[in-house]
Scaffold this motif. Sequence first.
Motif, PDB file in Angstrom:
ATOM      1  N   ARG A  54       4.589 -18.751  -3.853  1.00  0.00           N
ATOM      2  CA  ARG A  54       3.688 -20.037  -3.111  1.00  0.00           C
ATOM      3  C   ARG A  54       4.127 -20.978  -2.122  1.00  0.00           C
ATOM      4  N   ASP A  55       5.401 -21.014  -3.342  1.00  0.00           N
ATOM      5  CA  ASP A  55       6.461 -21.817  -2.211  1.00  0.00           C
ATOM      6  C   ASP A  55       6.913 -21.183  -0.909  1.00  0.00           C
ATOM      7  N   PHE A  56       7.431 -19.962  -1.256  1.00  0.00           N
ATOM      8  CA  PHE A  56       7.603 -19.426   0.019  1.00  0.00           C
ATOM      9  C   PHE A  56       7.083 -18.116   0.965  1.00  0.00           C
ATOM     10  N   ALA A  57       5.891 -18.214   0.368  1.00  0.00           N
ATOM     11  CA  ALA A  57       4.530 -17.671   1.332  1.00  0.00           C
ATOM     12  C   ALA A  57       5.126 -16.386   2.183  1.00  0.00           C
ATOM     13  N   GLY A  58       5.618 -17.639   3.279  1.00  0.00           N
ATOM     14  CA  GLY A  58       5.987 -16.862   4.640  1.00  0.00           C
ATOM     15  C   GLY A  58       7.546 -16.343   4.907  1.00  0.00           C
ATOM     16  N   ARG A  59       8.236 -16.488   3.274  1.00  0.00           N
ATOM     17  CA  ARG A  59       9.135 -15.446   4.251  1.00  0.00           C
ATOM     18  C   ARG A  59       9.728 -14.510   2.686  1.00  0.00           C
ATOM     19  N   LYS A  84      16.733 -20.940  -1.527  1.00  0.00           N
ATOM     20  CA  LYS A  84      16.984 -21.954  -0.164  1.00  0.00           C
ATOM     21  C   LYS A  84      18.450 -21.473  -0.330  1.00  0.00           C
ATOM     22  N   TRP A 110      19.263 -18.421   2.151  1.00  0.00           N
ATOM     23  CA  TRP A 110      18.900 -18.554   3.324  1.00  0.00           C
ATOM     24  C   TRP A 110      20.299 -19.333   4.306  1.00  0.00           C
ATOM     25  N   ARG A 170       3.887 -35.540  -3.787  1.00  0.00           N
ATOM     26  CA  ARG A 170       3.317 -34.257  -3.864  1.00  0.00           C
ATOM     27  C   ARG A 170       2.520 -33.782  -6.282  1.00  0.00           C
ATOM     28  N   ASP A 227       0.326 -31.545  -7.941  1.00  0.00           N
ATOM     29  CA  ASP A 227      -0.372 -31.016  -8.488  1.00  0.00           C
ATOM     30  C   ASP A 227      -1.887 -30.979  -9.530  1.00  0.00           C
ATOM     31  N   THR A 266      -5.023 -27.524 -11.311  1.00  0.00           N
ATOM     32  CA  THR A 266      -5.490 -26.013 -11.633  1.00  0.00           C
ATOM     33  C   THR A 266      -7.199 -26.243 -11.800  1.00  0.00           C
ATOM     34  N   ASP A 295      -6.078 -18.771 -13.472  1.00  0.00           N
ATOM     35  CA  ASP A 295      -4.971 -20.090 -12.861  1.00  0.00           C
ATOM     36  C   ASP A 295      -4.731 -20.608 -11.603  1.00  0.00           C
ATOM     37  N   THR A 349      -3.006 -22.685  -8.915  1.00  0.00           N
ATOM     38  CA  THR A 349      -2.642 -23.857  -8.944  1.00  0.00           C
ATOM     39  C   THR A 349      -2.342 -25.048  -7.922  1.00  0.00           C
ATOM     40  N   HIS A 350      -3.000 -26.039  -7.034  1.00  0.00           N
ATOM     41  CA  HIS A 350      -2.944 -26.139  -6.121  1.00  0.00           C
ATOM     42  C   HIS A 350      -1.976 -27.432  -5.896  1.00  0.00           C
ATOM     43  N   SER A 351      -1.459 -27.887  -4.830  1.00  0.00           N
ATOM     44  CA  SER A 351      -0.831 -29.212  -4.535  1.00  0.00           C
ATOM     45  C   SER A 351      -1.252 -29.693  -3.189  1.00  0.00           C
ATOM     46  N   HIS A 392       2.415 -22.366   9.644  1.00  0.00           N
ATOM     47  CA  HIS A 392       3.457 -21.135  10.856  1.00  0.00           C
ATOM     48  C   HIS A 392       3.005 -19.506   9.566  1.00  0.00           C
ATOM     49  N   LEU A 393       3.442 -19.414   8.550  1.00  0.00           N
ATOM     50  CA  LEU A 393       3.495 -18.375   7.600  1.00  0.00           C
ATOM     51  C   LEU A 393       3.043 -18.772   6.385  1.00  0.00           C
ATOM     52  N   GLY A 394       2.466 -20.175   6.048  1.00  0.00           N
ATOM     53  CA  GLY A 394       1.784 -19.721   4.771  1.00  0.00           C
ATOM     54  C   GLY A 394       2.952 -20.779   3.500  1.00  0.00           C
ATOM     55  N   CYS A 395       4.154 -21.191   3.596  1.00  0.00           N
ATOM     56  CA  CYS A 395       5.175 -21.275   3.370  1.00  0.00           C
ATOM     57  C   CYS A 395       4.475 -22.676   2.191  1.00  0.00           C
ATOM     58  N   SER A 396       5.131 -23.368   1.471  1.00  0.00           N
ATOM     59  CA  SER A 396       4.828 -24.972   0.976  1.00  0.00           C
ATOM     60  C   SER A 396       6.071 -25.823   1.603  1.00  0.00           C
ATOM     61  N   PRO A 435      11.096 -25.013   4.167  1.00  0.00           N
ATOM     62  CA  PRO A 435      11.872 -24.723   4.455  1.00  0.00           C
ATOM     63  C   PRO A 435      12.423 -22.754   4.680  1.00  0.00           C
ATOM     64  N   CYS A 436      11.009 -22.438   4.815  1.00  0.00           N
ATOM     65  CA  CYS A 436      10.882 -20.961   5.572  1.00  0.00           C
ATOM     66  C   CYS A 436      11.616 -20.981   6.743  1.00  0.00           C
ATOM     67  N   HIS A 437      11.085 -20.879   7.623  1.00  0.00           N
ATOM     68  CA  HIS A 437      11.609 -21.309   9.169  1.00  0.00           C
ATOM     69  C   HIS A 437      11.868 -22.430  10.051  1.00  0.00           C
TER      70      HIS A 437
END
Lengths: 153, 169
Positions: free
Chosen positions: A56-61, A150, A153, B65, B67, B69, B80, B82-84, B104-108, B124-126
């Motif tokens: 869920r946290d890293f869905a885009g990567r 992380k 990366w 943040r 959370d 459920t 179940d 979980t949303h944040s 962008h692509l859905g990371c948190s 953190p992804c991109h």
Amino acid sequence: MMKWEADDLPKYFEAKEYIDTVLVPLIPIQLSNEADSLKLANYQKTLQIIAREAERDFAGRMLLSPVYTYVQAASYQKEQERINQWIQLLFKEDFKHVFFLTFDVKWKKEEKGLDGTLLWLPGTVIENYQSVLTKKWINEQTSQLNELIKSFW
Amino acid sequence: MSEKKQQVSRRQFLNYTLTGVGGFMAASMLAPMVRFAIDPVLTASTAGEMQAVVDVSEITTDPQRFDWTVEQVDAWYTSDVTHSAWVYKNENDEIVPLSPTCTHLGCSVSWAGNEDYPDQFYCPCHDGRYQKDGTNVADTPPPAPLALYEYEVRDGTLYLGQPVPRGGV
């Protein structure tokens, strides 16, 4: 969300260039003894929760791979060969980072032979998934796991 | 003589009863099938309900943040989920509940997720970044601001609904 699901895979193929990480849960099973089976079933559920949270946290990567399931009494040498074959055939070309997630401490010894990074977490049998303490524990595990991923990366 | 008295003939009586019973049987078979077919439509409304997230007194001017459920029913499978949300109060004392999902692509994303940008949301992804109000920072990958949740405050508790996407810059 990038899971092995028909809803997610189109997104994966669309954004392929951005997805360079795959997480493969390693889950042992057995049915010879009730107490151990219960424990493994409980571990399986917990590990899936943690894996999904990380996803869920890293869905885009990160792509969450289908679970690699194996019999606990089997030869780890043979399983390791098969896991590496999975990695070669499925993920080697497109993924820079391969992570294995498991509660099974036996992989710790086989770590070097695995074609990726082993993330071993000590398991705990969880009795009540709704309790505040459990949620806190899972949050802790997930956030540390995410920190670790992380850092690669 | 007797035929005149009979206002409902035997044939008619049988026709009526058989149609009635047959119709009842058909209805009892079809009703669950129809219900089954439109079941997702019936349950869809519950997913849109507002969920209690946090006591308003816990909300500060710094994004935190939270959370929660929800039980999600996907036709055959209940799970179940979980949303944040990242929630803070702005200078006008209004609650700002931001969706953590990177456009962008859905990371948190997380507030101050990168030491170099302590006053921004960071993915953190991109390396996507957003201002405190959720606006995406130019020259980072996200094409649009973070979505804002529908919200309401009842009896001192913050309730959140669906995240509403905002147009790109």
